[in-house]
Design a protein around this motif. Sequence first.
Motif, mmCIF file in Angstrom:
data_model
loop_
_atom_site.group_PDB
_atom_site.id
_atom_site.type_symbol
_atom_site.label_atom_id
_atom_site.label_comp_id
_atom_site.label_asym_id
_atom_site.label_seq_id
_atom_site.Cartn_x
_atom_site.Cartn_y
_atom_site.Cartn_z
ATOM 1 N N GLN A 55 0.836 -1.209 0.000
ATOM 2 C CA GLN A 55 0.000 0.000 0.000
ATOM 3 C C GLN A 55 0.870 1.257 0.000
ATOM 4 O O GLN A 55 0.556 2.236 -0.678
ATOM 5 C CB GLN A 55 -0.963 -0.023 1.184
ATOM 6 C CG GLN A 55 -2.062 -1.048 0.999
ATOM 7 C CD GLN A 55 -2.910 -1.278 2.231
ATOM 8 O OE1 GLN A 55 -2.523 -0.950 3.348
ATOM 9 N NE2 GLN A 55 -4.085 -1.862 2.022
ATOM 10 N N LYS A 56 1.989 1.223 0.734
ATOM 11 C CA LYS A 56 2.923 2.358 0.722
ATOM 12 C C LYS A 56 3.561 2.510 -0.658
ATOM 13 O O LYS A 56 3.690 3.623 -1.180
ATOM 14 C CB LYS A 56 4.008 2.173 1.780
ATOM 15 C CG LYS A 56 3.520 2.335 3.189
ATOM 16 C CD LYS A 56 4.627 2.056 4.190
ATOM 17 C CE LYS A 56 4.068 2.050 5.605
ATOM 18 N NZ LYS A 56 5.037 1.568 6.579
ATOM 19 N N LEU A 57 3.967 1.384 -1.243
ATOM 20 C CA LEU A 57 4.587 1.427 -2.570
ATOM 21 C C LEU A 57 3.581 1.905 -3.618
ATOM 22 O O LEU A 57 3.950 2.599 -4.568
ATOM 23 C CB LEU A 57 5.143 0.053 -2.945
ATOM 24 C CG LEU A 57 6.364 -0.405 -2.145
ATOM 25 C CD1 LEU A 57 6.664 -1.879 -2.426
ATOM 26 C CD2 LEU A 57 7.573 0.461 -2.458
ATOM 27 N N ASP A 58 2.319 1.555 -3.432
ATOM 28 C CA ASP A 58 1.259 2.023 -4.323
ATOM 29 C C ASP A 58 1.129 3.545 -4.206
ATOM 30 O O ASP A 58 1.089 4.258 -5.216
ATOM 31 C CB ASP A 58 -0.052 1.327 -3.955
ATOM 32 C CG ASP A 58 -1.173 1.563 -4.960
ATOM 33 O OD1 ASP A 58 -0.957 2.244 -5.983
ATOM 34 O OD2 ASP A 58 -2.276 1.058 -4.717
ATOM 35 N N ALA A 59 1.124 4.047 -2.982
ATOM 36 C CA ALA A 59 1.016 5.492 -2.764
ATOM 37 C C ALA A 59 2.217 6.248 -3.330
ATOM 38 O O ALA A 59 2.094 7.396 -3.750
ATOM 39 C CB ALA A 59 0.870 5.782 -1.264
ATOM 40 N N CYS A 62 5.003 3.191 -7.183
ATOM 41 C CA CYS A 62 5.880 2.103 -7.645
ATOM 42 C C CYS A 62 5.115 0.858 -8.073
ATOM 43 O O CYS A 62 5.608 0.077 -8.899
ATOM 44 C CB CYS A 62 6.863 1.709 -6.536
ATOM 45 S SG CYS A 62 8.072 2.988 -6.180
ATOM 46 N N VAL A 63 3.953 0.627 -7.482
ATOM 47 C CA VAL A 63 3.156 -0.550 -7.810
ATOM 48 C C VAL A 63 1.699 -0.148 -7.968
ATOM 49 O O VAL A 63 1.271 0.925 -7.533
ATOM 50 C CB VAL A 63 3.255 -1.662 -6.726
ATOM 51 C CG1 VAL A 63 4.686 -2.104 -6.513
ATOM 52 C CG2 VAL A 63 2.616 -1.239 -5.414
ATOM 53 N N ILE A 64 0.957 -1.040 -8.575
ATOM 54 C CA ILE A 64 -0.494 -0.918 -8.624
ATOM 55 C C ILE A 64 -1.014 -2.142 -7.896
ATOM 56 O O ILE A 64 -0.724 -3.282 -8.282
ATOM 57 C CB ILE A 64 -1.018 -0.870 -10.074
ATOM 58 C CG1 ILE A 64 -0.439 0.346 -10.786
ATOM 59 C CG2 ILE A 64 -2.547 -0.864 -10.094
ATOM 60 C CD1 ILE A 64 -0.653 0.349 -12.279
ATOM 61 N N TYR A 65 -1.727 -1.904 -6.825
ATOM 62 C CA TYR A 65 -2.239 -2.985 -5.991
ATOM 63 C C TYR A 65 -3.750 -3.024 -6.075
ATOM 64 O O TYR A 65 -4.419 -2.033 -5.807
ATOM 65 C CB TYR A 65 -1.804 -2.792 -4.541
ATOM 66 C CG TYR A 65 -2.396 -3.791 -3.581
ATOM 67 C CD1 TYR A 65 -2.198 -5.157 -3.766
ATOM 68 C CD2 TYR A 65 -3.147 -3.380 -2.489
ATOM 69 C CE1 TYR A 65 -2.736 -6.078 -2.875
ATOM 70 C CE2 TYR A 65 -3.677 -4.300 -1.592
ATOM 71 C CZ TYR A 65 -3.470 -5.643 -1.801
ATOM 72 O OH TYR A 65 -3.993 -6.560 -0.929
ATOM 73 N N GLU A 66 -4.255 -4.166 -6.500
ATOM 74 C CA GLU A 66 -5.693 -4.386 -6.523
ATOM 75 C C GLU A 66 -5.977 -5.539 -5.586
ATOM 76 O O GLU A 66 -5.519 -6.664 -5.823
ATOM 77 C CB GLU A 66 -6.171 -4.711 -7.935
ATOM 78 C CG GLU A 66 -5.985 -3.573 -8.919
ATOM 79 C CD GLU A 66 -6.492 -3.934 -10.297
ATOM 80 O OE1 GLU A 66 -7.619 -4.446 -10.396
ATOM 81 O OE2 GLU A 66 -5.739 -3.705 -11.249
ATOM 82 N N THR A 74 4.563 -0.355 -11.727
ATOM 83 C CA THR A 74 4.470 0.786 -12.630
ATOM 84 C C THR A 74 5.809 0.845 -13.382
ATOM 85 O O THR A 74 6.767 0.160 -12.998
ATOM 86 C CB THR A 74 4.269 2.100 -11.844
ATOM 87 O OG1 THR A 74 5.426 2.323 -11.034
ATOM 88 C CG2 THR A 74 3.004 2.060 -11.001
ATOM 89 N N PRO A 75 5.914 1.657 -14.418
ATOM 90 C CA PRO A 75 7.216 1.793 -15.087
ATOM 91 C C PRO A 75 8.333 2.195 -14.109
ATOM 92 O O PRO A 75 9.438 1.657 -14.167
ATOM 93 C CB PRO A 75 6.969 2.872 -16.147
ATOM 94 C CG PRO A 75 5.509 2.716 -16.476
ATOM 95 C CD PRO A 75 4.855 2.372 -15.159
ATOM 96 N N GLU A 76 8.035 3.105 -13.182
ATOM 97 C CA GLU A 76 9.032 3.514 -12.191
ATOM 98 C C GLU A 76 9.369 2.350 -11.259
ATOM 99 O O GLU A 76 10.530 2.112 -10.936
ATOM 100 C CB GLU A 76 8.524 4.713 -11.372
ATOM 101 C CG GLU A 76 9.480 5.167 -10.287
ATOM 102 C CD GLU A 76 10.837 5.654 -10.794
ATOM 103 O OE1 GLU A 76 11.799 5.610 -9.994
ATOM 104 O OE2 GLU A 76 10.949 6.074 -11.952
#
Length: 147
Positions: A55-59, A62-66, A74-76
């Motif tokens: 969730q932190k990485l999503d914010a 860096c990631v998309i979390y579903e 993500t590309p980054e």
Amino acid sequence: MPAARKTTPANGQSRASEDCLEQIYNLIETKGYARVVDIARNLGISQASVTNMIQKLDAEGCVIYERYRGVTLTPEGKKVGQAIARRHDVLSRLLTGFGLDAETVHRDVEGMEHHMSKSTLKVLTLILEELEGNAELLKKLKRRMDS
């Protein structure tokens, strides 16, 4: 295994974030997907801890979390994950090339990889490439190590 110290590596990610990104990157590369349960198992931590980190990485973008569907980079995030995996690979190959046992290599790489600057990684990569291309030099260095 003692709890990992929270430190901030050269790229600004925490050590735990880097470990999580590395696992996500490696899982996606090998399996095509990354799930919280697999990340938790590989890191030896709870699924709740992984979910919090994701969730932190999503914010941070860096990631998309579903929820219930998994994690994508993500590309980054892919760029960072790739760099972390490369750093891990360079250190592992370098130490393994000198004949160190797998447990020692794993433990030492986990300790070193989060504290390395890009310039130090570049130096170690050049050394690794030279050693892998020069079996005689590697053999000579291993003999010196054994004496």
